[in-house]
Scaffold this motif. Structure first.
Motif, PDB file in Angstrom:
ATOM      1  N   ILE A  58       3.134  -5.420  -4.225  1.00 16.03           N
ATOM      2  CA  ILE A  58       4.687  -5.217  -4.627  1.00 16.03           C
ATOM      3  C   ILE A  58       5.385  -4.325  -3.459  1.00 16.03           C
ATOM      4  O   ILE A  58       6.548  -5.159  -2.946  1.00 16.03           O
ATOM      5  CB  ILE A  58       4.573  -4.474  -5.733  1.00 16.03           C
ATOM      6  CG1 ILE A  58       3.974  -5.451  -6.963  1.00 16.03           C
ATOM      7  CG2 ILE A  58       6.126  -3.944  -5.999  1.00 16.03           C
ATOM      8  CD1 ILE A  58       4.250  -4.925  -8.402  1.00 16.03           C
ATOM      9  N   LYS A  59       4.692  -3.342  -2.878  1.00 17.81           N
ATOM     10  CA  LYS A  59       5.469  -2.852  -1.908  1.00 17.81           C
ATOM     11  C   LYS A  59       5.713  -3.598  -0.650  1.00 17.81           C
ATOM     12  O   LYS A  59       6.746  -3.531   0.042  1.00 17.81           O
ATOM     13  CB  LYS A  59       4.357  -1.701  -1.338  1.00 17.81           C
ATOM     14  CG  LYS A  59       5.289  -0.684  -0.730  1.00 17.81           C
ATOM     15  CD  LYS A  59       4.561   0.833  -0.219  1.00 17.81           C
ATOM     16  CE  LYS A  59       4.297   1.817  -1.428  1.00 17.81           C
ATOM     17  NZ  LYS A  59       3.587   2.640  -1.344  1.00 17.81           N
ATOM     18  N   GLU A  60       4.753  -4.656  -0.408  1.00 20.85           N
ATOM     19  CA  GLU A  60       5.133  -5.507   1.028  1.00 20.85           C
ATOM     20  C   GLU A  60       6.046  -6.692   0.539  1.00 20.85           C
ATOM     21  O   GLU A  60       6.701  -7.276   1.095  1.00 20.85           O
ATOM     22  CB  GLU A  60       3.744  -6.031   1.145  1.00 20.85           C
ATOM     23  CG  GLU A  60       2.894  -5.029   1.987  1.00 20.85           C
ATOM     24  CD  GLU A  60       1.457  -5.746   2.464  1.00 20.85           C
ATOM     25  OE1 GLU A  60       0.922  -4.886   3.271  1.00 20.85           O
ATOM     26  OE2 GLU A  60       1.201  -6.778   2.148  1.00 20.85           O
ATOM     27  N   ARG A  61       5.701  -6.956  -0.844  1.00 20.25           N
ATOM     28  CA  ARG A  61       6.455  -8.433  -1.009  1.00 20.25           C
ATOM     29  C   ARG A  61       7.716  -8.206  -2.012  1.00 20.25           C
ATOM     30  O   ARG A  61       8.517  -9.099  -1.968  1.00 20.25           O
ATOM     31  CB  ARG A  61       5.554  -9.294  -1.871  1.00 20.25           C
ATOM     32  CG  ARG A  61       4.473  -9.603  -0.920  1.00 20.25           C
ATOM     33  CD  ARG A  61       3.209 -10.650  -1.505  1.00 20.25           C
ATOM     34  NE  ARG A  61       1.942 -10.529  -0.781  1.00 20.25           N
ATOM     35  CZ  ARG A  61       1.188 -11.368  -0.769  1.00 20.25           C
ATOM     36  NH1 ARG A  61       1.299 -12.400  -1.860  1.00 20.25           N
ATOM     37  NH2 ARG A  61       0.096 -11.155  -0.058  1.00 20.25           N
ATOM     38  N   ALA A  62       7.916  -7.150  -2.666  1.00 20.33           N
ATOM     39  CA  ALA A  62       9.122  -7.220  -3.679  1.00 20.33           C
ATOM     40  C   ALA A  62       9.299  -5.644  -4.052  1.00 20.33           C
ATOM     41  O   ALA A  62       9.172  -5.352  -5.228  1.00 20.33           O
ATOM     42  CB  ALA A  62       8.903  -7.798  -4.857  1.00 20.33           C
ATOM     43  N   PRO A  63       9.708  -4.872  -3.044  1.00 22.47           N
ATOM     44  CA  PRO A  63       9.345  -3.267  -3.087  1.00 22.47           C
ATOM     45  C   PRO A  63      10.590  -2.763  -4.066  1.00 22.47           C
ATOM     46  O   PRO A  63      10.600  -1.722  -4.693  1.00 22.47           O
ATOM     47  CB  PRO A  63       9.922  -2.607  -1.940  1.00 22.47           C
ATOM     48  CG  PRO A  63      10.386  -3.994  -0.939  1.00 22.47           C
ATOM     49  CD  PRO A  63       9.808  -5.242  -1.490  1.00 22.47           C
ATOM     50  N   GLU A  64      11.687  -3.678  -4.568  1.00 26.15           N
ATOM     51  CA  GLU A  64      12.628  -3.706  -5.299  1.00 26.15           C
ATOM     52  C   GLU A  64      12.100  -3.332  -6.864  1.00 26.15           C
ATOM     53  O   GLU A  64      12.826  -2.574  -7.879  1.00 26.15           O
ATOM     54  CB  GLU A  64      13.817  -4.449  -5.565  1.00 26.15           C
ATOM     55  CG  GLU A  64      13.603  -5.802  -5.954  1.00 26.15           C
ATOM     56  CD  GLU A  64      12.950  -6.476  -4.964  1.00 26.15           C
ATOM     57  OE1 GLU A  64      12.221  -6.166  -3.681  1.00 26.15           O
ATOM     58  OE2 GLU A  64      12.602  -7.798  -5.440  1.00 26.15           O
ATOM     59  N   ILE A  65      11.012  -3.954  -7.191  1.00 28.86           N
ATOM     60  CA  ILE A  65      10.294  -3.880  -8.411  1.00 28.86           C
ATOM     61  C   ILE A  65       9.958  -2.537  -8.745  1.00 28.86           C
ATOM     62  O   ILE A  65       8.892  -2.124  -7.927  1.00 28.86           O
ATOM     63  CB  ILE A  65       9.458  -4.893  -8.820  1.00 28.86           C
ATOM     64  CG1 ILE A  65       9.956  -6.121  -8.762  1.00 28.86           C
ATOM     65  CG2 ILE A  65       8.569  -4.717 -10.006  1.00 28.86           C
ATOM     66  CD1 ILE A  65       9.142  -7.487  -8.580  1.00 28.86           C
ATOM     67  N   GLU A  66       9.960  -1.835  -9.844  1.00 28.83           N
ATOM     68  CA  GLU A  66       9.510  -0.541 -10.078  1.00 28.83           C
ATOM     69  C   GLU A  66       8.267  -0.883 -10.822  1.00 28.83           C
ATOM     70  O   GLU A  66       7.968  -1.735 -11.846  1.00 28.83           O
ATOM     71  CB  GLU A  66      10.187  -0.003 -11.225  1.00 28.83           C
ATOM     72  CG  GLU A  66      10.344   1.487 -11.273  1.00 28.83           C
ATOM     73  CD  GLU A  66      11.005   2.185 -12.408  1.00 28.83           C
ATOM     74  OE1 GLU A  66      10.695   2.872 -13.146  1.00 28.83           O
ATOM     75  OE2 GLU A  66      12.440   1.724 -12.185  1.00 28.83           O
ATOM     76  N   PHE A  67       7.098  -0.399 -10.335  1.00 25.32           N
ATOM     77  CA  PHE A  67       5.631  -0.465 -10.920  1.00 25.32           C
ATOM     78  C   PHE A  67       4.968   0.745 -11.118  1.00 25.32           C
ATOM     79  O   PHE A  67       5.061   1.789 -10.896  1.00 25.32           O
ATOM     80  CB  PHE A  67       4.800  -1.252  -9.666  1.00 25.32           C
ATOM     81  CG  PHE A  67       3.464  -1.589 -10.199  1.00 25.32           C
ATOM     82  CD1 PHE A  67       3.074  -2.574 -11.326  1.00 25.32           C
ATOM     83  CD2 PHE A  67       2.399  -0.886  -9.470  1.00 25.32           C
ATOM     84  CE1 PHE A  67       1.833  -2.410 -11.497  1.00 25.32           C
ATOM     85  CE2 PHE A  67       1.076  -0.853 -10.095  1.00 25.32           C
ATOM     86  CZ  PHE A  67       0.658  -1.906 -10.925  1.00 25.32           C
ATOM     87  N   LYS A  68       4.437   0.605 -12.473  1.00 22.73           N
ATOM     88  CA  LYS A  68       3.621   1.588 -12.854  1.00 22.73           C
ATOM     89  C   LYS A  68       2.187   1.120 -13.700  1.00 22.73           C
ATOM     90  O   LYS A  68       2.494   0.199 -14.581  1.00 22.73           O
ATOM     91  CB  LYS A  68       4.629   2.354 -13.917  1.00 22.73           C
ATOM     92  CG  LYS A  68       3.957   3.627 -14.631  1.00 22.73           C
ATOM     93  CD  LYS A  68       5.149   4.323 -15.383  1.00 22.73           C
ATOM     94  CE  LYS A  68       6.226   4.733 -14.825  1.00 22.73           C
ATOM     95  NZ  LYS A  68       7.261   5.242 -15.675  1.00 22.73           N
ATOM     96  N   ALA A  69       1.070   1.855 -13.754  1.00 24.56           N
ATOM     97  CA  ALA A  69       0.072   1.409 -14.674  1.00 24.56           C
ATOM     98  C   ALA A  69      -0.221   2.800 -15.444  1.00 24.56           C
ATOM     99  O   ALA A  69      -0.167   3.860 -14.990  1.00 24.56           O
ATOM    100  CB  ALA A  69      -1.150   1.497 -13.827  1.00 24.56           C
ATOM    101  N   THR A  70      -0.521   2.426 -16.784  1.00 26.58           N
ATOM    102  CA  THR A  70      -0.536   3.667 -17.783  1.00 26.58           C
ATOM    103  C   THR A  70      -1.314   3.201 -18.682  1.00 26.58           C
ATOM    104  O   THR A  70      -1.932   2.192 -19.084  1.00 26.58           O
ATOM    105  CB  THR A  70       0.797   4.025 -18.263  1.00 26.58           C
ATOM    106  OG1 THR A  70       0.477   5.297 -19.114  1.00 26.58           O
ATOM    107  CG2 THR A  70       1.440   2.910 -18.936  1.00 26.58           C
TER     108      THR A  70
END
Ligand code: NAD
Ligand code: G6P
Ligand code: MN
Length: 445
Positions: A58-70
């Motif tokens: 995601i950092k490389e391809r779509a950094p605008e998306i907020e990502f979280k694993a929980t």
């Protein structure tokens, strides 16, 4: 028109299918924009391996998306539009037992069919209902798009236990077969076909397939399938990329098709029409669970670990496939009212005129922002009706057993399954399954 950005949680973030869905979502951001992507799983370590790689991607391809694993339900299910669920309660260790225990008695063990599917159903119901409840508590307007198997039993359970919930149960097998049909016909995409299909999950038939001009494609397909099953022309020349067990299944489909020469069958019907062939063809020391652990699971986890170690996904060997495209198409249909025609598992309610109104059936639906609108299929022939009534009774008895904790109902379910030869064998298998599943099943009395 600007499309509203979506917030998604993948439940079963540690699934081998999660990376494919992530890749598909990233490839379709123009059609299905995302503001937030979360993973939820109850196995922190397993999920972390997929999540660490996803973070790099995601950092490389779509950094605008907020990502979280929980692993915290509140964090996972708050502020989401869609729950894409694919959990496997008991994981591959229990799938292996589902497959191997029936084989001790000469009966085929399978992930979703027969005793294996029944055992898996008894584990899945609680896990899936728990996820619906989290969704409704923290994001009451969200939709759950559910791949978690065994979809037939899960769908019947959710119909009974959570009748008003916004859950749609889906299966990728028809899509996978339609892809093969498109190859046989020389079409660029399966979406060039409009299909009529009916059945239960992993238990259905195509009755009509046409191109966009309305030309009947069935005769050409039937000619192919009765000779080669769903093996494609390329594979026939020796170019198969499938694992041996799937190659065998696609070939075996021809013998399934012979039972009703005017229709085209779902591959899973082989377990019900030829259970002894399947038992003979399998190896108790190396079942499909072993093949999946050695291939797909190893590949996905080693690739994810490699990506997180080198901190780049430029050469990532993780691909979006049709399994992923199907769930993304469904989410788009609901989010943006696309009115796409898709096969979904829905309450019958007269869709099949001469079949149980309370059965969960797999049929074409038009999908928009209100959910699926099923397309009527009329009356079905005696052969299919007889088979489906027996099988739907098995599925309903499993749900009865889960809800009431009844040993008797589960014994009846196993006895009624076409795959199990008699009530004595059904009982032997049941007693072994109860022991193996003590951490997962309700206590049966
Ligand atoms: P997997 O074991 O790799 O992944 C399942 C994940 O679910 C695991 O990470 C596990 O920890 C997690 N999990 C188990 N119980 C949970 C719970 N109660 N809450 C949260 N997470 C939980 O399995 P997989 O092979 O990737 O398959 C995932 C699921 O998708 C299975 O149910 C499989 O049958 C299903 N599937 C369905 C279709 C279909 O056609 N409907 C197609 C492919 C896969
Ligand atoms: C198909 C079915 C799924 C099933 C999967 C099993 O895609 O539609 O319901 O879970 O096959 O695949 P596996 O590779 O795990 O045996
Ligand atoms: Mn399926």
């Amino acid at each position: 028109m600007t499309l509203k950005k979506q917030s998604i949680v993948v439940a079963g973030g540690g699934s081998t299918f999660t990376p494919g869905i992530v890749m598909m979502l990233l490839e379709n951001l123009d059609k299905f924009p995302i503001r937030s992507l979360k993973f939820y799983d109850n196995d922190k370590e397993r999920q972390k391996q997929i999540a660490d790689a996803t973070e790099v991607i995601i950092k490389e391809r779509a950094p605008e998306i907020e990502f979280k694993a929980t692993t915290d339900p509140e964090e996972a299910f708050t502020d989401v539009d869609f729950v894409m669920a694919h959990i496997r309660v008991g994981k591959y260790a229990m799938r292996e037992k589902d497959e191997k225990i029936p084989m001790k008695y000469g009966v085929i063990g399978q992930e979703t069919c027969g005793p294996g599917g029944i055992a898996y159903g008894m584990r899945s119901i609680g896990g899936v209902v728990e996820i619906i409840d989290y969704m409704e508590k923290y994001s009451p307007d969200a939709w759950m798009l559910n791949y978690s198997n065994p979809a037939a039993i899960v769908a019947e359970a959710t119909r009974r236990l959570r009748p008003d919930s916004k859950i749609i149960n889906i299966c990728d097998m028809p899509v996978g077969i339609e892809l093969r049909m498109a190859e046989v016909l020389g079409l660029e995409s399966r979406k060039e076909m409009d299909v009529r299909y009916y059945g239960l999950n992993h238990f259905g038939w195509w009755t009509d397939i046409r191109d966009k001009e309305g030309n009947d494609l069935m005769p050409k397909l039937i000619d192919w399938v009765k000779e080669h099953g769903y093996i494609t022309p390329k594979e026939l020349e020796g170019a198969s990329e499938e694992e041996p067990s799937w190659e065998y299944t696609f070939g075996k489909a021809k013998e399934v098709q012979w039972l009703d020469p005017d229709t085209l069958p779902n591959t899973y019907l082989k377990y019900y029409f030829y259970p002894q062939d399947e038992a003979e063809h399998s190896d108790i020391n190396y079942t499909r669970a072993n093949e999946v652990m050695d291939n797909r699971e190893k590949h996905v986890f080693s690739e994810c670990n490699r990506i997180s170690n080198i901190k780049t996904a430029e050469d990532a060997k993780l691909v979006a496939d049709d399994h992923a495209s199907y769930i993304v198409d469904l989410a788009r249909a609901i989010a943006y009212n696309t009115k796409e025609r898709m096969l979904l598992i829905v309450p019958n309610h007269g869709v099949i005129e001469n079949f149980d109104a309370e059965g969960m059936v797999e049929v074409p639906c038009i999908v928009g922002s209100q959910g699926p609108e099923p397309m009527t299929q009329g009356s079905i022939p005696r052969f299919q009706k007889g088979l489906m009534e027996q099988q739907v009774a098995v599925e309903k008895l499993v749900v009865d057993a889960w809800i009431t904790g009844s040993y008797q109902k589960l014994w009846q379910a196993l006895t009624l399954s076409r795959i199990v030869p008699n009530a004595r064998v059904a009982k032997q298998i049941l007693d072994d399954l109860i022991e193996a599943n003590e951490d997962f099943w309700p206590v049966l009395k």
